[in-house]
Enzyme design. Structure first.
Site, PDB file in Angstrom:
ATOM      1  N   GLU A  52      40.698  42.035  46.830  1.00 61.85           N
ATOM      2  CA  GLU A  52      40.235  42.389  45.484  1.00 61.85           C
ATOM      3  C   GLU A  52      38.987  43.257  45.545  1.00 61.85           C
ATOM      4  O   GLU A  52      38.835  44.209  44.766  1.00 61.85           O
ATOM      5  CB  GLU A  52      39.939  41.120  44.678  1.00 61.85           C
ATOM      6  CG  GLU A  52      41.140  40.207  44.491  1.00 61.85           C
ATOM      7  CD  GLU A  52      41.250  39.127  45.552  1.00 61.85           C
ATOM      8  OE1 GLU A  52      41.688  38.018  45.211  1.00 61.85           O
ATOM      9  OE2 GLU A  52      40.900  39.397  46.725  1.00 61.85           O
ATOM     10  N   CYS A  83      39.816  33.830  45.367  1.00 60.76           N
ATOM     11  CA  CYS A  83      38.977  32.696  45.768  1.00 60.76           C
ATOM     12  C   CYS A  83      37.881  32.450  44.740  1.00 60.76           C
ATOM     13  O   CYS A  83      37.414  33.361  44.056  1.00 60.76           O
ATOM     14  CB  CYS A  83      38.389  32.937  47.159  1.00 60.76           C
ATOM     15  SG  CYS A  83      37.388  34.428  47.307  1.00 60.76           S
TER      16      CYS A  83
END
Length: 350
Positions: A52, A83
Site C-alpha cells: 500500500e 495491517c
C-alpha cells in the site's frame, strides 16, 4: 468482474515478491480512479515498505499536486487486509486513512493475530467503505506458505524428488546417478530461490556432496538444513562452505561456527518430522523444500507434515534400486520439463 480484473493485477504484482519477503506475506496493491489505474505497488523486501505504501507513493510520483484529490476519490485493491499494527513499518491502514481513500477492496483477511479484522475495522471506523473476499481463494493460494505458518504453527513443506519410470529413487550402491534431465535441474534451482530453506539427510550429503544452492539461476541461496545425528559429514564437504547459512540438526552439540548453526536434539529420530517442524517455526522459517533422501521424505509423509509434492518421473528404467516414496494427494498440475514428467500434488486436508 471489474473488481476481479484489478485484483488479478494485484496478484501479479504480489508474486514479484516471491523469495524476498518471507516470513511476511506477498502483497500487491492497485489504486484505481474512474476505472483507470493511477498507482500500483507490491511488498518488495522484508523490512521495507508494504504494498500500500509503494502504491500510494507511485500515485504521488505520477500525479504530483493532483494526487491528493485523486486519492480521495480512489479505490485501493489489495490482496491482503492492510495491517493495523506497528511492526517493522507503520500501519498501512493509517496511511490509507490519512489519504482519505474512498473504498478498499480486499482479497483475504489477515489471519495474523495482530491484524485479523483489525485493519478492516480501523478503515470502516474512519468512514472508508471496505469489502473483502474478491478472488479469495487465489489470494490465499499465493500466500499458502504464510497462511500455513500462521494457522498451523509450522513451515510450509514442499517435497521434491526424481524417480525412474518404474519407481526407483536412487541406486543401492551409494553412487551418484542422475535421474532427471538438465531442464528439471534448472527448475529445481529456481524453486530453491523462491523458498527459505532446503532440507536433506546425512546420506544424501555423503553420497552426492551437494551444494544445495541456486547456481543454475539468478536468485538467493536457501538456508541449508541437514540432519546429521553424529556429525559424520566431513568438514570439507560443500555444506560446510560459506555460501549460505547452514543448520545441522544433531545429537552432539549446539553451537554457531561462522555460518554453520549446530542445533542439538535429544533422541533425534523419534518424531523427527514433528521436532524439525517445530524448531523451524521458532526460527521464522516459512517454507522448506525437502529433497531427500527417501527415508526422510517418507517420514514427513507418514507424519502428514507436507503440503506439496513435486515429482519428476524420467523415461529411464532401472532393474533395481531404492524405491521412491509413496504418496497420494490432489493433482494440481502435470507437464513435461524436457524429457521428464513433472507432477505437482497437494495434500488433501481432513
Amino acid at each position: 468482474m471489474e473488481h476481479e480484473f484489478y485484483m488479478r493485477r494485484c496478484i501479479e504484482l504480489a508474486i514479484l515478491g516471491m523469495g524476498k519477503v518471507s516470513p511476511n506475506p506477498m502483497v500487491g496493491c492497485v489504486i484505481v480512479h474512474n476505472n483507470t489505474i493511477i498507482g500500483e505497488g507490491y511488498h518488495q523486501k522484508i523490512g521495507q515498505a508494504h504494498a500500500e505504501v509503494n502504491a500510494i507513493k507511485n500515485v504521488l510520483e505520477n500525479y504530483g499536486n493532483a494526487a491528493a484529490d485523486l486519492l480521495k476519490n480512489a479505490t485501493a485493491y489489495v490482496t491482503l487486509e492492510p495491517c493495523a499494527h506497528f511492526g517493522k513499518t507503520p500501519p498501512c491502514a493509517d496511511l490509507l486513512i490519512k489519504h482519505q481513500l474512498k473504498r478498499i477492496i480486499i482479497g483475504n483477511t489477515d489471519p495474523f493475530e495482530g491484524i485479523n479484522g483489525k485493519g478492516m475495522a480501523k478503515l470502516k471506523n474512519a468512514g472508508i467503505e471496505v469489502f473483502a473476499g474478491v478472488l479469495k481463494d487465489e489470494c490465499e493460494f499465493i500466500n499458502r506458505r504464510f497462511f500455513t505458518r500462521i494457522k498451523e504453527h509450522r513451515p510450509y513443506f514442499i517435497l521434491k524428488w526424481a524417480q525412474t519410470a518404474n519407481g526407483f529413487f536412487a541406486p543401492t550402491n551409494q553412487l551418484q546417478q542422475w535421474i532427471s534431465g538438465p531442464e528439471a535441474k534448472a527448475l529445481t534451482h529456481k524453486w530453491r530461490s523462491e523458498e527459505d530453506a532446503i532440507l536433506v539427510g546425512k546420506n544424501t550429503v555423503l553420497v552426492d556432496n551437494p551444494q544445495l544452492n541456486t547456481r543454475e539461476v539468478a536468485g538467493k541461496n536457501p538456508i541449508r538444513i541437514v540432519i546429521d545425528k553424529n556429525l559424520d559429514i566431513p568438514l570439507d564437504y560443500h555444506i560446510h562452505n560459506n555460501t549460505a547459512k547452514t543448520i545441522i540438526f544433531n545429537e552432539v552439540k549446539t553451537d554457531v561456527v561462522n555460518n554453520i548453526h549446530y542445533v542439538q536434539m535429544e533422541d533425534i529420530h523419534f518424531y523427527l518430522a514433528q521436532k524439525i517442524a517445530y524448531q523451524l517455526y521458532l526460527m521464522d522459517i516459512q517454507a522448506v523444500i525437502i529433497e531427500g533422501g527417501a527415508q526422510i521424505l517418507q517420514q514427513f509423509i507418514a507424519a502428514n507434515l507436507w503440503d506439496e509434492a513435486r515429482i519428476f518421473t524420467s523415461k529411464t528404467q532401472w532393474t533395481s534400486g531404492i524405491e521412491a516414496p509413496k504418496i497420494s494427494g490432489e493433482t494440481l498440475e502435470e507437464l513435461f520439463i524436457g524429457d521428464d514428467q513433472l507432477r505437482i500434488i497437494k495434500r488433501i486436508k481432513a
